[in-house]
Design a protein around this motif. Structure first.
Motif: not given
Length: 764
Positions: A715-721
């Motif tokens: 979430a901090k990186l605005n990245a998906p898993l």
């Protein structure tokens, strides 16, 4: 008056003056007392007695008596008293203590006290003198010392400061830094019991090659658990990586091949110094370079333990792997003295120089210790000993670990663009890397031949050509964020995302229901999620709480999830505890949402008995302040129904096998996001929602811990898993990577959770 009478009167007047002067000097009766380096010493003068006890581990206790009544006593843990001078002036008694400070720097200081009846006061505290020696002649104090601007291994010149005692008893520095005209022919014999090497042919030797030395220093540091960059920088400062002289001294003091012994008695590559050194030990330190390195490392590790005893402060989690955490231990290696007090010598203390060497020669950037924190916390005792008021400091990162810890098979990435890939270590450049470019290490590190390069070289496979090239270790970063178990991996994820956090969310590490909805709250609080056992606070987790300087812990789940005993242990650390717990997982999710706020226009709903869908959507939900609510497959539990009543939109994650179609009609403007598998669902989340980051986080899709703790970082990186199967790479995940075109990938968890083969397929 006749001329003869005038002459006679003048003669008598001059004689009276001379007699008065002689009487004054005679009354001073300066006495020198040499102290035993280890053990008890007693000095008696007038009605006064001084008891001095030098310890075996660089400590001293001093007691001052008058007529057997104690006036004052103190202890100094970082010094030993080598000499005492006593004298009397104008009915007052004075004594001078010469202290030799603990550390390879061999600093000396002196302090002068005035005794008047039952009162004692300090008259003067000197500076710390490198390799200093104090002599008192009549009312003059002479300090001979090594020029700190010179090379302590080669310089033949010493400096001298002169102090005098004034008529009022005060001490004044009258001359400073004058040429002493004393040759450094041998170590100071009153401190060190061995002789200079001179022309002892049987002790002569030749330095190993630069490559061999680099390997030696690296290997011994790694064995001891110390970042090799630190050991290499210390060895460089102490000897420029030399055990033996490389040329003849024009003054004939030494010959080429003699073991290096500096003026202050430091021996060899690590400049080992100590009082009362036996001849056998001295010879071994001179001739056995491996032993010399090992002893330097042992001494540094001994200084590290000072923080456990409160003798020096701890930094963050007091982690030996973190270079920044060694600041005070490096200071202690040279000497805990004013000379290494950053307030007196800003940017020029021993520890400053060592970190400067790390940056210059290992090409690794560390975060400087914020010396402003010490302004109110460093103080000096009456005897001049440097002390710390605070036992612990927290400094913000980024933090640096060693760049010598990669293993063959590791998948790494270049930390920046423009790093050279070479045909051999220090060889011909083939091309330059892109920032974040993935490479695989395919062999052991190698050392180069340039002694200005303290890093090592790793052979890596070029993912474009499959050729093997060499890259400097300084510019590599492990693609994996992992630990030896789920608890340690959670700590590694925390370290990757947080320098400090006032709040930490704590969840049970072996079961997921209470933690499923925790990611949006953790993100809102900018808090990492850590894991622990139900009835035990895991040590790695405890240390991470200390490193983060946490003030408050939010426990997810009731006492059956994490017991009150664990809660009490956390409180004993001085950390506030809040627990969010409902009678069911559904109520716990509702309470977590209530903690986030009173109302939400959009909510996420997912099945409460499985984790993949909830954790796949968690980074997006957290980033957008959307709570995650839980449901049964066939009906909506009461706590979830209560919050749905105030929502305007619903995102349902998962297919009809986990959330029945008829439930969507009971939810406000429900939209389903699902696939035939958890991997397809994650693919749709990754492509249909707004993830602006160029980074993807690869994680095991068949177990929850790494995905749970990694979801807040995502979430901090605005990245998906990116979910993968432990045994294979799902095609849906490969399609997501291809569709998004990530510049960088990070892997959460070890090779048992995410196989190297899967990662290699994703990055090709």
């Amino acid at each position: 008056m006749t001329q003869k009478c005038i002459v006679a009167v003048k003669f008598c007047f001059v004689l009276m003056l001379l007699m008065a002067v002689d009487k004054g000097f005679a009354e001073m009766d300066v006495q020198k007392h040499q102290m035993n380096p280890i053990g008890a010493n007693t000095v008696v003068f007038g009605n006064y007695k001084i008891n001095i006890s030098n310890g075996e581990t660089s400590s001293v206790s001093v007691s001052v008596y008058t007529n057997d009544r104690l006036i004052e006593e103190w202890e100094d843990e970082f010094a030993g008293i080598s000499k005492v001078y006593t004298w009397k002036k104008d009915e007052k008694h004075y004594f001078l203590l010469e202290s030799t400070l603990s550390g390879t720097g061999s600093f000396t200081r002196f302090v002068i006290f005035e005794l008047n009846d039952d009162e004692m006061q300090r008259v003067l505290l000197s500076n710390d003198y490198q390799a200093g020696s104090i002599e008192m002649v009549d009312d003059r104090i002479e300090v001979t010392y090594l020029d700190s601007n010179g090379n302590h291994l080669e310089s033949n010149s010493l400096l001298k400061d002169l102090y005098v005692q004034n008529n009022d008893g005060t001490i004044s520095l009258t001359e400073q830094g004058i040429k002493a005209n004393v040759e450094m022919n041998s170590p100071r014999q009153e401190i060190f019991s061995f002789q200079s090497t001179g022309a002892e042919d049987d002790l002569k030797g030749e330095n190993p090659t630069t490559s061999e030395l680099n390997n030696l220093l690296t290997q011994e540091a790694l064995k001891a658990g110390i970042p090799p960059e630190i050991i290499k920088a210390i060895a460089w400062q102490e000897s420029s990586w030399r055990q033996y002289r490389t040329n003849d001294d024009p003054n004939g003091t030494w010959e080429k091949g003699d073991p290096i012994v500096s003026f202050d008695g430091g021996i060899g590559i690590m400049q080992i110094t100590e009082p009362n050194m036996t001849a056998d030990r001295a010879i071994r330190l001179k001739t056995d370079i491996v032993y010399n390195i090992q002893e330097g490392i042992r001494i540094l590790k001994d200084k590290w333990t000072y923080s456990n005893w409160g003798r020096i402060p701890q930094i963050n989690g007091n982690d030996m792997k973190i270079m920044e955490d060694w600041y005070f231990a490096i200071m202690a290696y040279n000497g805990i003295s004013r000379r290494n007090d950053p307030q007196y010598y800003p940017n020029n203390t021993y520890q400053d120089v060592i970190y400067s060497h790390i940056e210059r020669y290992s090409q690794v950037v560390t975060t400087a210790f914020p010396v402003q924190l010490l302004r109110e916390d460093i103080y000096y005792t009456n005897s001049g000993s440097l002390q710390f008021r605070k036992p612990h400091y927290h400094i913000n990162g980024p933090y640096q670990t060693s760049k010598h810890l990669f293993n063959s098979g590791d998948i790494v990435k270049a930390t920046e663009s423009g790093v050279r890939l070479r045909t051999t270590p220090e060889g011909t450049e083939v091309r330059k890397t892109l920032a974040g470019e993935a490479l695989q290490i395919v062999g052991a590190y190698q050392a180069g031949t340039n002694n200005s390069n303290h890093f090592v070289w790793y052979p890596v496979k070029d993912m474009h050509s499959n050729e093997t090239y060499y890259i400097a270790s300084s510019y590599l970063e492990n693609m994996r964020i992992s630990g030896v178990n789920r608890y340690a991996t959670a700590v590694s994820i925390s370290r990757a995302g947080w320098d400090k956090s006032d709040v930490v969310v704590l969840a049970r590490g072996d079961n997921f229901p209470d933690a499923l909805a925790g990611t949006p709250l953790a993100y809102q609080l900018n808090a990492p999620i850590l894991l622990t056992k139900s009835n035990e606070l895991i040590e790695e987790t405890k240390q991470e709480l200390l490193r983060l300087d946490a003030k408050k812990i939010i426990i997810l789940g009731g006492s059956s999830a994490i017991t009150p005993e664990v809660e009490n242990i956390i409180r004993d650390l001085g950390i506030e505890v809040e627990r969010i717990a409902g009678t069911t997982r559904f109520e716990t999710a509702k309470l977590i949402a209530n903690k986030m706020g009173k109302s939400f226009s959009t909510v996420v709903v997912t099945n409460g008995y499985g984790f993949p869908d909830a954790l796949a959507i968690a980074p997006y939900a957290a980033r957008n302040g959307i709570p995650i609510l839980l449901t049964e497959k066939g009906y909506i539990p009461g706590p979830t129904k209560t919050l749905l009543a105030n929502a305007s939109n619903t995102i349902v994650v998962g297919g009809t096998s986990v959330v029945s179609n008829h439930l969507l009609k009971l939810m406000p403007k429900a939209v389903r996001v699902s696939g035939s598998t958890r991997y397809e669902t994650a693919y749709k989340i990754g492509t249909e929602f707004n993830f602006s980051s160029n980074t993807g986080l690869v994680v095991n899709g068949h177990d929850f811990p790494d995905a749970l703790t990694g979801s807040v970082l995502a979430a901090k990186l605005n990245a998906p898993l990116l979910l993968v199967n432990p045994s294979y790479l799902p095609v849906e995940t490969q399609n997501l990577v291809d569709a998004k075109g990530f510049n960088q990938l990070s892997v959460l968890g070890g090779t048992a959770a995410v196989k190297n083969e899967s990662v290699l397929r994703l990055i090709k």
